[in-house]
Motif scaffolding. Structure first.
Motif, mmCIF file in Angstrom:
data_model
loop_
_atom_site.group_PDB
_atom_site.id
_atom_site.type_symbol
_atom_site.label_atom_id
_atom_site.label_comp_id
_atom_site.label_asym_id
_atom_site.label_seq_id
_atom_site.Cartn_x
_atom_site.Cartn_y
_atom_site.Cartn_z
ATOM 1 N N TYR A 47 0.821 -1.216 0.000
ATOM 2 C CA TYR A 47 0.000 0.000 0.000
ATOM 3 C C TYR A 47 0.850 1.259 0.000
ATOM 4 N N THR A 48 2.028 1.195 0.587
ATOM 5 C CA THR A 48 2.862 2.393 0.649
ATOM 6 C C THR A 48 3.815 2.513 -0.534
ATOM 7 N N ARG A 49 4.260 1.405 -1.101
ATOM 8 C CA ARG A 49 5.274 1.466 -2.150
ATOM 9 C C ARG A 49 4.705 1.507 -3.557
ATOM 10 N N VAL A 50 3.591 0.840 -3.808
ATOM 11 C CA VAL A 50 3.059 0.777 -5.170
ATOM 12 C C VAL A 50 2.696 2.165 -5.709
ATOM 13 N N PRO A 51 2.002 3.023 -4.991
ATOM 14 C CA PRO A 51 1.711 4.355 -5.546
ATOM 15 C C PRO A 51 2.965 5.169 -5.851
ATOM 16 N N VAL A 52 3.971 5.059 -5.014
ATOM 17 C CA VAL A 52 5.213 5.804 -5.247
ATOM 18 C C VAL A 52 5.912 5.284 -6.501
ATOM 19 N N LEU A 53 5.967 3.976 -6.640
ATOM 20 C CA LEU A 53 6.598 3.400 -7.828
ATOM 21 C C LEU A 53 5.807 3.710 -9.088
#
Length: 103
Positions: A47-53
């Motif tokens: 949930y925290t890394r996918v949007p940033v990537l």
């Protein structure tokens, strides 16, 4: 005479008593807590890394997804032509009651 096993001792009279059973319960509960923490960690990381990537590699992700959708549509067209269209269909029943010509 005492017969010993890892968790239970049996005396001559037939009495059973626990030997270190409370330690096994503690270890079991600690193991369950660790499993729950690990299972909660994976979705949280996603949930925290996918949007940033996605924001960082948005153009490449979009182009890859467009290519994948084109391939999927081609494969579905082949599947439809070779398999799905050959499945016989029975006659459809009219479920319209009271809409026909009066008798």
């Amino acid at each position: 005479m005492i017969i010993a096993s890892p968790n239970v001792c049996l005396m001559e009279e037939g009495f059973l008593f626990p030997q270190m059973a409370h330690h096994k319960v503690f270890i079991y509960r600690l193991y369950l807590v660790l499993i729950i923490v690990l299972l909660m960690k994976q979705p949280l990381c996603c949930y925290t890394r996918v949007p940033v990537l996605y924001e960082k590699y948005e153009d490449q992700v979009d182009s890859f997804s467009e290519k994948a959708m084109i391939k999927i549509k081609k494969q579905y067209a082949v599947l439809d032509a070779k398999v799905l269209s050959k499945i016989p269909r029975g006659p459809l029943k009219d479920k319209k009651k009271g809409l026909g010509k009066p008798r």
